[in-house]
Scaffold this motif. Structure first.
Motif, PDB file in Angstrom:
ATOM      1  N   LYS A 123       0.757  -1.352  -0.015  1.00 11.49           N
ATOM      2  CA  LYS A 123      -0.033   0.064   0.087  1.00 11.49           C
ATOM      3  C   LYS A 123       0.792   1.210   0.084  1.00 11.49           C
ATOM      4  O   LYS A 123       0.708   2.289  -0.640  1.00 11.49           O
ATOM      5  CB  LYS A 123      -0.976   0.133   1.168  1.00 11.49           C
ATOM      6  CG  LYS A 123      -2.113  -1.161   1.095  1.00 11.49           C
ATOM      7  CD  LYS A 123      -3.010  -1.053   2.383  1.00 11.49           C
ATOM      8  CE  LYS A 123      -4.020  -2.133   2.370  1.00 11.49           C
ATOM      9  NZ  LYS A 123      -4.709  -2.183   3.740  1.00 11.49           N
ATOM     10  N   GLY A 124       1.700   1.421   0.773  1.00  4.03           N
ATOM     11  CA  GLY A 124       2.761   2.330   0.742  1.00  4.03           C
ATOM     12  C   GLY A 124       3.467   2.706  -0.516  1.00  4.03           C
ATOM     13  O   GLY A 124       3.788   3.839  -1.180  1.00  4.03           O
ATOM     14  N   GLY A 125       3.674   1.498  -1.174  1.00  5.05           N
ATOM     15  CA  GLY A 125       4.393   1.401  -2.530  1.00  5.05           C
ATOM     16  C   GLY A 125       3.707   2.083  -3.404  1.00  5.05           C
ATOM     17  O   GLY A 125       3.780   2.814  -4.326  1.00  5.05           O
ATOM     18  N   LEU A 126       2.446   1.636  -3.453  1.00  4.88           N
ATOM     19  CA  LEU A 126       1.291   2.016  -4.215  1.00  4.88           C
ATOM     20  C   LEU A 126       1.031   3.766  -4.203  1.00  4.88           C
ATOM     21  O   LEU A 126       0.805   4.309  -5.128  1.00  4.88           O
ATOM     22  CB  LEU A 126      -0.149   1.564  -3.992  1.00  4.88           C
ATOM     23  CG  LEU A 126      -0.410  -0.011  -4.545  1.00  4.88           C
ATOM     24  CD1 LEU A 126      -1.480  -0.711  -3.930  1.00  4.88           C
ATOM     25  CD2 LEU A 126      -0.323   0.100  -6.125  1.00  4.88           C
ATOM     26  N   LEU A 127       1.315   4.110  -3.117  1.00 10.41           N
ATOM     27  CA  LEU A 127       0.982   5.499  -2.829  1.00 10.41           C
ATOM     28  C   LEU A 127       2.106   6.529  -3.533  1.00 10.41           C
ATOM     29  O   LEU A 127       2.099   7.405  -4.134  1.00 10.41           O
ATOM     30  CB  LEU A 127       0.874   5.647  -1.228  1.00 10.41           C
ATOM     31  CG  LEU A 127       0.529   7.234  -0.976  1.00 10.41           C
ATOM     32  CD1 LEU A 127      -0.529   7.938  -1.689  1.00 10.41           C
ATOM     33  CD2 LEU A 127       0.739   7.413   0.578  1.00 10.41           C
ATOM     34  N   LEU A 128       3.422   5.860  -3.181  1.00 15.16           N
ATOM     35  CA  LEU A 128       4.591   6.451  -3.648  1.00 15.16           C
ATOM     36  C   LEU A 128       4.469   6.442  -5.130  1.00 15.16           C
ATOM     37  O   LEU A 128       4.875   7.496  -6.026  1.00 15.16           O
ATOM     38  CB  LEU A 128       5.898   5.869  -3.110  1.00 15.16           C
ATOM     39  CG  LEU A 128       6.132   6.126  -1.887  1.00 15.16           C
ATOM     40  CD1 LEU A 128       7.304   5.037  -1.307  1.00 15.16           C
ATOM     41  CD2 LEU A 128       6.499   7.489  -1.608  1.00 15.16           C
ATOM     42  N   ALA A 129       3.934   5.402  -5.794  1.00 12.58           N
ATOM     43  CA  ALA A 129       3.983   5.155  -7.232  1.00 12.58           C
ATOM     44  C   ALA A 129       3.004   6.086  -7.872  1.00 12.58           C
ATOM     45  O   ALA A 129       3.017   6.793  -8.915  1.00 12.58           O
ATOM     46  CB  ALA A 129       3.676   3.848  -7.398  1.00 12.58           C
ATOM     47  N   ALA A 130       1.815   6.234  -7.259  1.00 14.27           N
ATOM     48  CA  ALA A 130       0.639   7.216  -7.462  1.00 14.27           C
ATOM     49  C   ALA A 130       1.427   8.642  -7.579  1.00 14.27           C
ATOM     50  O   ALA A 130       1.180   9.546  -8.405  1.00 14.27           O
ATOM     51  CB  ALA A 130      -0.371   7.177  -6.796  1.00 14.27           C
ATOM     52  N   VAL A 131       2.166   9.032  -6.585  1.00 17.89           N
ATOM     53  CA  VAL A 131       2.715  10.405  -6.657  1.00 17.89           C
ATOM     54  C   VAL A 131       3.821  10.652  -7.787  1.00 17.89           C
ATOM     55  O   VAL A 131       3.925  11.584  -8.383  1.00 17.89           O
ATOM     56  CB  VAL A 131       3.480  10.655  -5.232  1.00 17.89           C
ATOM     57  CG1 VAL A 131       4.162  12.096  -5.193  1.00 17.89           C
ATOM     58  CG2 VAL A 131       2.432  10.765  -4.077  1.00 17.89           C
ATOM     59  N   GLY A 132       4.637   9.485  -7.884  1.00 18.45           N
ATOM     60  CA  GLY A 132       5.574   9.641  -9.010  1.00 18.45           C
ATOM     61  C   GLY A 132       4.800   9.678 -10.514  1.00 18.45           C
ATOM     62  O   GLY A 132       5.341  10.507 -11.329  1.00 18.45           O
ATOM     63  N   LEU A 133       3.850   9.051 -10.388  1.00 16.37           N
ATOM     64  CA  LEU A 133       3.061   9.325 -11.720  1.00 16.37           C
ATOM     65  C   LEU A 133       2.461  10.535 -11.924  1.00 16.37           C
ATOM     66  O   LEU A 133       2.553  11.067 -13.221  1.00 16.37           O
ATOM     67  CB  LEU A 133       1.975   8.146 -12.077  1.00 16.37           C
ATOM     68  CG  LEU A 133       2.397   6.703 -12.124  1.00 16.37           C
ATOM     69  CD1 LEU A 133       1.122   5.835 -12.211  1.00 16.37           C
ATOM     70  CD2 LEU A 133       3.378   6.434 -13.115  1.00 16.37           C
ATOM     71  N   VAL A 134       2.129  11.349 -10.846  1.00 14.81           N
ATOM     72  CA  VAL A 134       1.775  12.545 -10.915  1.00 14.81           C
ATOM     73  C   VAL A 134       2.792  13.714 -11.412  1.00 14.81           C
ATOM     74  O   VAL A 134       2.700  14.539 -12.170  1.00 14.81           O
ATOM     75  CB  VAL A 134       1.153  13.213  -9.603  1.00 14.81           C
ATOM     76  CG1 VAL A 134       0.887  14.459  -9.498  1.00 14.81           C
ATOM     77  CG2 VAL A 134      -0.109  12.353  -9.282  1.00 14.81           C
ATOM     78  N   CYS A 135       3.983  13.295 -10.872  1.00 13.32           N
ATOM     79  CA  CYS A 135       5.039  13.972 -11.373  1.00 13.32           C
ATOM     80  C   CYS A 135       5.404  13.871 -12.870  1.00 13.32           C
ATOM     81  O   CYS A 135       5.798  14.799 -13.483  1.00 13.32           O
ATOM     82  CB  CYS A 135       6.395  13.631 -10.426  1.00 13.32           C
ATOM     83  SG  CYS A 135       6.670  13.995  -8.770  1.00 13.32           S
ATOM     84  N   PHE A 136       5.230  12.703 -13.389  1.00 10.74           N
ATOM     85  CA  PHE A 136       5.457  12.451 -14.788  1.00 10.74           C
ATOM     86  C   PHE A 136       4.613  13.199 -15.787  1.00 10.74           C
ATOM     87  O   PHE A 136       4.745  13.688 -16.616  1.00 10.74           O
ATOM     88  CB  PHE A 136       5.422  11.155 -15.196  1.00 10.74           C
ATOM     89  CG  PHE A 136       6.493  10.215 -14.695  1.00 10.74           C
ATOM     90  CD1 PHE A 136       7.836  10.582 -15.435  1.00 10.74           C
ATOM     91  CD2 PHE A 136       6.503   9.095 -13.924  1.00 10.74           C
ATOM     92  CE1 PHE A 136       8.843   9.534 -15.150  1.00 10.74           C
ATOM     93  CE2 PHE A 136       7.744   8.278 -13.517  1.00 10.74           C
ATOM     94  CZ  PHE A 136       8.930   8.805 -14.374  1.00 10.74           C
ATOM     95  N   GLY A 137       3.067  13.470 -15.183  1.00 14.85           N
ATOM     96  CA  GLY A 137       2.126  13.968 -15.760  1.00 14.85           C
ATOM     97  C   GLY A 137       2.352  15.556 -15.674  1.00 14.85           C
ATOM     98  O   GLY A 137       1.672  16.124 -16.584  1.00 14.85           O
ATOM     99  N   ILE A 286       9.084   6.530  -8.139  1.00 18.31           N
ATOM    100  CA  ILE A 286       9.055   4.920  -8.913  1.00 18.31           C
ATOM    101  C   ILE A 286       9.811   4.088  -8.168  1.00 18.31           C
ATOM    102  O   ILE A 286       9.608   2.851  -7.506  1.00 18.31           O
ATOM    103  CB  ILE A 286       8.925   5.051 -10.169  1.00 18.31           C
ATOM    104  CG1 ILE A 286       7.891   5.863 -10.997  1.00 18.31           C
ATOM    105  CG2 ILE A 286       8.681   3.519 -10.857  1.00 18.31           C
ATOM    106  CD1 ILE A 286       6.436   5.014 -10.642  1.00 18.31           C
ATOM    107  N   VAL A 287      11.171   4.191  -8.248  1.00 16.11           N
ATOM    108  CA  VAL A 287      11.970   3.335  -7.762  1.00 16.11           C
ATOM    109  C   VAL A 287      12.120   3.321  -6.300  1.00 16.11           C
ATOM    110  O   VAL A 287      12.088   2.065  -5.831  1.00 16.11           O
ATOM    111  CB  VAL A 287      13.609   4.090  -8.018  1.00 16.11           C
ATOM    112  CG1 VAL A 287      14.636   3.234  -7.376  1.00 16.11           C
ATOM    113  CG2 VAL A 287      13.635   3.839  -9.595  1.00 16.11           C
ATOM    114  N   LEU A 288      11.760   4.188  -5.341  1.00  7.26           N
ATOM    115  CA  LEU A 288      11.494   4.361  -4.005  1.00  7.26           C
ATOM    116  C   LEU A 288      10.367   3.323  -3.800  1.00  7.26           C
ATOM    117  O   LEU A 288      10.265   2.686  -2.753  1.00  7.26           O
ATOM    118  CB  LEU A 288      11.484   5.873  -3.622  1.00  7.26           C
ATOM    119  CG  LEU A 288      11.251   5.641  -1.926  1.00  7.26           C
ATOM    120  CD1 LEU A 288      12.396   5.267  -1.191  1.00  7.26           C
ATOM    121  CD2 LEU A 288      10.760   7.163  -1.537  1.00  7.26           C
ATOM    122  N   SER A 289       9.386   3.260  -4.553  1.00  2.62           N
ATOM    123  CA  SER A 289       7.935   2.729  -4.329  1.00  2.62           C
ATOM    124  C   SER A 289       8.282   1.183  -4.622  1.00  2.62           C
ATOM    125  O   SER A 289       7.734   0.396  -3.830  1.00  2.62           O
ATOM    126  CB  SER A 289       6.960   3.057  -5.413  1.00  2.62           C
ATOM    127  OG  SER A 289       7.217   2.802  -6.714  1.00  2.62           O
TER     128      SER A 289
END
Length: 304
Positions: A123-137, A286-289
């Motif tokens: 769940k923590g990884g999913l949250l970090l990945a979601a923020v990472g995708l926002v950065c790409f966006g 993404i890597v941190l996630s």
């Protein structure tokens, strides 16, 4: 084969070789797509993957539905969409990172389809990945910050990651249904499935003027396709699966963190890819996630 905890020199070499092969295969895709359309590239990749092995490798002993499903999800779905993304606006460097979100799509599909529970680390990884995708966006929100990528390329890469996750679910179900699962036989015969769909898609959607360009493609194009078919598809997956049979998943999986590192480095050095500030932030998250997902559970257990 019994799982062990100690990596032999051969095992370490295999793991590093897979990381190098999978990290650089994005560069090979870019090279091949200079002279081939995405659909031609897909057909050519799998022709190389099946020849000459299909002449000597027996069909796997499992229902044909798993072969067809995996071939369509991994071949036409994952790589068809990935090739399209690289053609319409995605760099090799960023594709190697964004495609790793398949870990989280796999978890989501596992929860919905297989009723698997999500751990706190996931769940923590999913949250970090979601923020990472926002950065790409954010690259596509702020004018002039997108670099060499497009919003369409970004979305297509995410769709390719989702199809990779779908193929993970298929192969997991195939393994559960087949006591004697032979990965090499499975990969070779699954590689036969995407060839005709890719040819059909090429005939339906490619510009007629491009249909015969492949006959004049230089040797570098065919070397790139051979690399994708023989090295990245057959050899890479065979070595990776062998490691998973010999060692616990938590000893093997961390090596996959090296794939985006190699992918970014290869893209920047060999293709001159440029990475923007927002993209670096997305890469880091993404890597941190992935690190959180792979190691967070053990850290939480020790803390508990």
């Amino acid at each position: 084969m019994t799982s062990t905890t100690t990596f032999s020199t051969r095992d370490l070499f295999s793991a590093l070789a897979v990381v190098l092969i999978w990290g650089t295969n994005f560069v090979a895709m870019k090279i091949g797509l200079k002279d081939l359309t995405p659909f031609q590239m897909g057909a050519a990749r799998y022709v190389f993957a099946v020849l000459p092995l299909i002449l000597v490798v027996r069909p796997p002993k499992l229902p044909a539905k798993w072969i067809v499903a995996y071939g369509l999800c991994q071949g036409v779905g994952q790589f068809g969409l990935l090739f399209l993304s690289l053609k319409v606006g995605m760099s090799a460097s960023l594709a190697s990172v964004i495609l790793q979100t398949q870990v989280f799509f796999t978890a989501l599909f596992g929860f919905v389809l297989l009723r698997e529970r999500a751990s706190r680390a996931l769940k923590g990884g999913l949250l970090l990945a979601a923020v990472g995708l926002v950065c790409f966006g954010m690259n596509y929100v702020e004018p002039g910050h997108a670099g060499a990528t497009t919003a369409g390329g970004f979305v297509l890469t995410l769709m390719a990651a989702a199809m990779w996750a779908a193929s993970n679910i298929v192969v997991r179900r195939a393994q559960q249904a087949t006591p004697e699962f032979d990965v090499v036989s499975f990969m070779v015969w699954c590689s036969l499935v995407p060839i005709l769909p890719f040819i059909g898609l090429s005939l339906a959607f490619d510009d007629p003027a491009t249909r015969w360009h492949w006959t004049g493609a230089p040797w570098t194009t065919w070397a790139a396709v051979a690399y994708l078919g023989w090295m990245a598809t057959i050899l890479g997956y065979a070595m990776w699966t062998r490691l998973l049979k010999r060692h616990p998943v938590n000893r093997v999986a961390p090596f996959s963190l090296g794939v985006p590192v190699v992918g970014i480095s290869a893209g920047m050095i060999l293709l001159g890819d440029v990475v923007t500030g927002w993209q670096w932030a997305g890469i880091a998250l993404i890597v941190l996630s992935l690190i959180c997902t792979m190691f967070g559970g053990r850290w939480l257990d020790r803390r508990g």
